[in-house]
Write a protein that holds these residues in place. Structure first.
Motif, PDB file in Angstrom:
ATOM      1  N   VAL A  95      24.227  20.501 -35.001  1.00 25.50           N
ATOM      2  CA  VAL A  95      22.774  20.387 -35.186  1.00 25.50           C
ATOM      3  C   VAL A  95      22.171  21.782 -35.022  1.00 25.50           C
ATOM      4  O   VAL A  95      22.326  22.410 -33.975  1.00 25.50           O
ATOM      5  N   PHE A  96      21.495  22.244 -36.074  1.00 20.25           N
ATOM      6  CA  PHE A  96      20.947  23.602 -36.077  1.00 20.25           C
ATOM      7  C   PHE A  96      19.444  23.539 -35.854  1.00 20.25           C
ATOM      8  O   PHE A  96      18.656  23.562 -36.794  1.00 20.25           O
ATOM      9  N   ALA A  97      19.089  23.437 -34.559  1.00 15.78           N
ATOM     10  CA  ALA A  97      17.672  23.326 -34.202  1.00 15.78           C
ATOM     11  C   ALA A  97      17.050  24.690 -33.910  1.00 15.78           C
ATOM     12  O   ALA A  97      15.839  24.773 -33.691  1.00 15.78           O
ATOM     13  N   ALA A  98      17.855  25.744 -33.897  1.00 18.04           N
ATOM     14  CA  ALA A  98      17.308  27.067 -33.561  1.00 18.04           C
ATOM     15  C   ALA A  98      16.358  27.569 -34.636  1.00 18.04           C
ATOM     16  O   ALA A  98      16.541  27.294 -35.828  1.00 18.04           O
ATOM     17  N   ALA A  99      15.345  28.289 -34.199  1.00 13.39           N
ATOM     18  CA  ALA A  99      14.450  29.002 -35.111  1.00 13.39           C
ATOM     19  C   ALA A  99      15.001  30.432 -35.212  1.00 13.39           C
ATOM     20  O   ALA A  99      14.566  31.340 -34.502  1.00 13.39           O
ATOM     21  N   ALA A 162      14.661  20.523 -51.060  1.00 10.23           N
ATOM     22  CA  ALA A 162      15.264  21.696 -51.704  1.00 10.23           C
ATOM     23  C   ALA A 162      16.157  22.446 -50.714  1.00 10.23           C
ATOM     24  O   ALA A 162      17.242  22.917 -51.062  1.00 10.23           O
ATOM     25  N   LYS A 163      15.698  22.519 -49.470  1.00 11.72           N
ATOM     26  CA  LYS A 163      16.462  23.231 -48.436  1.00 11.72           C
ATOM     27  C   LYS A 163      17.786  22.519 -48.177  1.00 11.72           C
ATOM     28  O   LYS A 163      18.821  23.156 -48.008  1.00 11.72           O
ATOM     29  N   ARG A 164      17.761  21.188 -48.148  1.00 13.45           N
ATOM     30  CA  ARG A 164      18.994  20.416 -47.925  1.00 13.45           C
ATOM     31  C   ARG A 164      20.022  20.724 -49.022  1.00 13.45           C
ATOM     32  O   ARG A 164      21.197  20.946 -48.756  1.00 13.45           O
ATOM     33  N   ARG A 166      20.065  23.396 -51.042  1.00 11.28           N
ATOM     34  CA  ARG A 166      20.438  24.815 -51.060  1.00 11.28           C
ATOM     35  C   ARG A 166      21.454  25.130 -49.978  1.00 11.28           C
ATOM     36  O   ARG A 166      22.381  25.899 -50.189  1.00 11.28           O
ATOM     37  N   LYS A 167      21.293  24.488 -48.824  1.00 11.47           N
ATOM     38  CA  LYS A 167      22.154  24.837 -47.691  1.00 11.47           C
ATOM     39  C   LYS A 167      23.424  24.000 -47.645  1.00 11.47           C
ATOM     40  O   LYS A 167      24.387  24.367 -46.985  1.00 11.47           O
ATOM     41  N   GLY A 168      23.410  22.849 -48.294  1.00 10.08           N
ATOM     42  CA  GLY A 168      24.611  22.019 -48.313  1.00 10.08           C
ATOM     43  C   GLY A 168      24.820  21.209 -47.049  1.00 10.08           C
ATOM     44  O   GLY A 168      25.929  20.759 -46.765  1.00 10.08           O
TER      45      GLY A 168
HETATM   46  N1  CTP Z   1      18.933  28.705 -40.042  1.00 13.11           N
HETATM   47  C1  CTP Z   1      20.110  29.286 -39.616  1.00 13.11           C
HETATM   48  N2  CTP Z   1      20.279  30.629 -39.764  1.00 13.11           N
HETATM   49  C2  CTP Z   1      19.317  31.397 -40.311  1.00 13.11           C
HETATM   50  C3  CTP Z   1      18.091  30.810 -40.734  1.00 13.11           C
HETATM   51  C4  CTP Z   1      17.933  29.450 -40.582  1.00 13.11           C
HETATM   52  O1  CTP Z   1      20.996  28.587 -39.129  1.00 13.11           O
HETATM   53  N3  CTP Z   1      19.522  32.715 -40.425  1.00 13.11           N
HETATM   54  C5  CTP Z   1      18.782  27.248 -39.933  1.00 13.11           C
HETATM   55  C6  CTP Z   1      17.749  26.775 -38.931  1.00 13.11           C
HETATM   56  O2  CTP Z   1      18.332  26.597 -37.657  1.00 13.11           O
HETATM   57  C7  CTP Z   1      17.310  25.454 -39.537  1.00 13.11           C
HETATM   58  C8  CTP Z   1      17.465  25.689 -41.030  1.00 13.11           C
HETATM   59  O3  CTP Z   1      18.355  26.781 -41.176  1.00 13.11           O
HETATM   60  O4  CTP Z   1      18.189  24.399 -39.195  1.00 13.11           O
HETATM   61  C9  CTP Z   1      16.226  25.968 -41.781  1.00 13.11           C
HETATM   62  O5  CTP Z   1      15.515  27.003 -41.200  1.00 13.11           O
HETATM   63  P1  CTP Z   1      14.173  27.466 -41.903  1.00 13.11           P
HETATM   64  O6  CTP Z   1      13.638  28.661 -41.198  1.00 13.11           O
HETATM   65  O7  CTP Z   1      13.269  26.269 -42.067  1.00 13.11           O
HETATM   66  O8  CTP Z   1      14.698  27.836 -43.371  1.00 13.11           O
HETATM   67  P2  CTP Z   1      15.081  29.188 -44.070  1.00 13.11           P
HETATM   68  O9  CTP Z   1      16.279  28.929 -44.902  1.00 13.11           O
HETATM   69  O10 CTP Z   1      15.181  30.306 -43.096  1.00 13.11           O
HETATM   70  O11 CTP Z   1      13.887  29.407 -45.081  1.00 13.11           O
HETATM   71  P3  CTP Z   1      12.359  29.868 -44.825  1.00 13.11           P
HETATM   72  O12 CTP Z   1      12.224  30.313 -43.386  1.00 13.11           O
HETATM   73  O13 CTP Z   1      12.126  30.952 -45.806  1.00 13.11           O
HETATM   74  O14 CTP Z   1      11.539  28.614 -45.091  1.00 13.11           O
END
Ligand code: CTP
Ligand code: CA
Length: 227
Positions: A95-99, A162-164, A166-168
């Motif tokens: 689970v990738f909850a980090a910002a 879209a993010k789902r 793109r990230k897989g």
């Molecule tokens: N994430 C990550 N590594 C990064 C950036 C984001 O693991 N370098 C992960 C976050 O933990 C989250 C998901 O990706 O689960 C989406 O993060 P988000 O910031 O919403 O998306 P980004 O792909 O970074 O796109 P943007 O900030 O441009 O919306």
């Protein structure tokens, strides 16, 4: 792994959870950061633990306290977080909850940047590796269930879907972080869960309740697998 009684349906499963912000150094005394408190990540780690999972909690410099009963790996930068995630594998659930900071300063100064150097400092940025995408797209040893977050200020559903793609990743927990929602730094969250089956808007509730509901869904996924 797997099995376990009803009360501990994630017994024998290893979950890794990333949480909190990352700090990207500018010089020895300054950094780039964001408003994440780590509260939602801590709550998710606690909820997975409560259902019996063994949890590795990889956290940036968060203000929310880490949960009890988990292995804590404290990191500062996105690069350190990626290394810690790789070290924590294999896992059944990630689970990738980090910002995670999207950008770091390409070459942090070893010395404090001084005003008397003349003019304004120019920060050259470099993009950090996307930890979620790296893990979701692993060819061998990918965790069975990879869950990302999406922090959006506009077009929440569309951006998260879209993010789902793109990230897989398997699921995305999308939240609206526009100013005025009091999500980042607050105790409540209003999320939309995006899975391969579509989008579900959950009512606004405490971050602990979001975490408990998400952990139940994770347990449900593994119960279906076992059936
Ligand atoms: N994430 C990550 N590594 C990064 C950036 C984001 O693991 N370098 C992960 C976050 O933990 C989250 C998901 O990706 O689960 C989406 O993060 P988000 O910031 O919403 O998306 P980004 O792909 O970074 O796109 P943007 O900030 O441009 O919306
Ligand atoms: Ca981002």
């Amino acid at each position: 792994g797997g099995g376990g009684g009803r009360a501990r349906p994630l017994e024998g499963r290893h979950a890794l959870v990333t949480s909190g912000p990352t700090h990207e150094p500018i010089d020895p005394v300054r950094y780039i950061a964001n408003r994440s408190s780590g509260a939602q990540g801590s709550a998710i780690a606690a909820a997975l633990r409560a259902l019996g999972a063994r949890v590795t909690f990889i956290t940036g410099p968060a203000t929310a306290p880490p949960p009890d009963g988990v292995r804590i790996v404290a990191v500062e930068t996105a690069a350190q977080m990626l290394a810690a995630v790789n070290d924590a594998l294999p896992a059944d659930i990630a689970v990738f909850a980090a910002a995670v900071a999207d950008w770091r300063v390409a070459e942090a100064s070893e010395r404090k940047i001084k005003k008397d150097a003349g003019g304004l400092p120019e920060l050259q940025l470099a993009e950090n590796a996307d930890i979620l995408a790296r893990i979701a797209r692993m060819e061998a040893g990918r965790p069975e269930l990879v869950i990302g977050f999406a922090a959006e200020t506009h077009d929440l559903h569309e951006a998260a879907r879209a993010k789902r793609q793109r990230k897989g990743c398997d699921w995305i927990v999308a939240n609206d972080v526009s100013p005025g929602t009091c999500i980042m730094g607050g105790s409540e969250n209003a999320v939309t869960l995006i899975t391969g089956d579509g989008a579900e808007d959950w009512p606004r509730m405490s971050k602990a309740a979001v975490a408990a509901q998400l952990a139940e869904r994770v347990a449900g996924h593994f119960a279906l697998q076992a059936a």
